[in-house]
Design an enzyme around this catalytic site. Structure first.
Site: not given
Length: 314
Positions: A230, A258-261
């Protein structure tokens, strides 16, 4: 066939996915349609969801292997050196007669971005290349991590191969794309963000309650567990008999690229190294938070020592 999300023995992370050269501009705001607007900075670095996640897994301390395609152009060295420098095995990174994939990213002063990704060489990935990589690596890999920036038929092929070989299968369904219903029962852990969960399920995800509803949608279709991220509001793990909310880490946002990566790569690395799921999620959350404090895609992916020091300081 894998039946959970924790491997009994330490193994490698096998990433099947995309790789790009990321062209990123930074400006106080994004231009309106038809407007030319002066920016503040520019970067050209390794990117692509698959490559970023392989780099993150490598920086997390895992033995990371990457399967993908790069062009034979001026960006080839940027891609290969970036992966190799992060300790990623690129035996099955194939050079093809085409341009390297490109991601054009624009970032505003709040750290929010928009992205246009042009697959190019990524479209040359084949079932045969994936099968060869599994023949070489499946026996010593614990986790297979994949996304949807390659042709989705190849994502599904990789998932089937990983499931047959007994690897824990993690799917980061980005960018969101409808998949054949037969693939969901082969996935041990699906990790969409709120936007992807909304697009895939048709359930508007805005908070933990709606994230749980969306998570149940995945479980109803056979996925073992769903982990809905979230953004700056934490993440929610949805299991058959329970849910658990993971608090966010408060940081100053510079660039969310790229935080999700970072999150997915660290999550896969933790599971491959034998961590329990909750510990892996907590460490992945710290990695994702640190990633937004730096500019760029691969340059923002934190080293293990940074993540562990950050967790200790909380």
């Amino acid at each position: 066939m894998a039946s959970g999300v924790q491997s009994p023995d330490r193994g490698a992370v096998l990433v099947v996915g995309s790789v790009t050269a990321d062209v990123t501009t930074f400006s106080s705001r994004l231009p309106e349609p038809g407007e030319t607007f002066l920016g503040d900075a520019f970067t050209l670095v390794l990117g692509g969801k698959g490559a970023n996640q392989a780099v993150a897994a490598g920086r997390a301390g895992a033995d990371a292997r990457f399967v993908g395609c790069v062009g034979t152009d001026l960006f080839q060295d940027l891609v290969t050196s970036g992966l190799r420098d992060a300790g990623v095995d690129i035996t099955h990174l194939r050079a093809v007669d085409d341009q390297t994939g490109i991601a054009h990213i624009r970032v505003d002063a709040a750290g929010e971005n928009d992205i246009v990704m042009v697959p190019l060489a990524n479209a040359h990935l084949s079932k045969e290349q994936i099968d060869t990589a599994f023949d070489d690596f499946a026996a010593t890999s614990a986790v297979m991590l994949t996304q949807l920036e390659i042709p989705f038929t190849l994502t599904m092929h990789a998932i089937r191969r990983a499931n047959e070989r007994g690897l824990t299968v993690i799917l980061d369904p980005a960018p969101a794309h409808e998949l054949d219903d037969s693939i969901w029962p082969l996935i041990d852990l699906v990790v969409p963000n709120e936007t992807e969960a909304t697009l895939l399920t048709g359930i508007k995800v805005t908070d933990a309650a709606s994230a749980e509803t969306a998570g149940r949608w995945f479980l109803d279709r056979g996925v073992k567990r769903a982990l809905i991220t979230l953004a700056g509001a934490g993440s929610l793990l949805v299991e058959p008999d329970s849910t658990e909310f993971f608090e966010p880490h408060k940081v100053d946002v510079v660039d969310t690229t790229a935080a999700g990566d970072a999150f997915a790569g660290y999550l896969a690395a933790g599971l491959a190294e034998g961590a329990d799921l909750r510990s892996a999620i907590e460490r992945a959350g710290a990695a994702g938070a640190l990633a937004v404090t730096k500019r760029g895609a691969s340059p923002s992916l934190p080293e293990a020592a940074e993540v562990d020091a950050f967790r200790t300081s909380r």
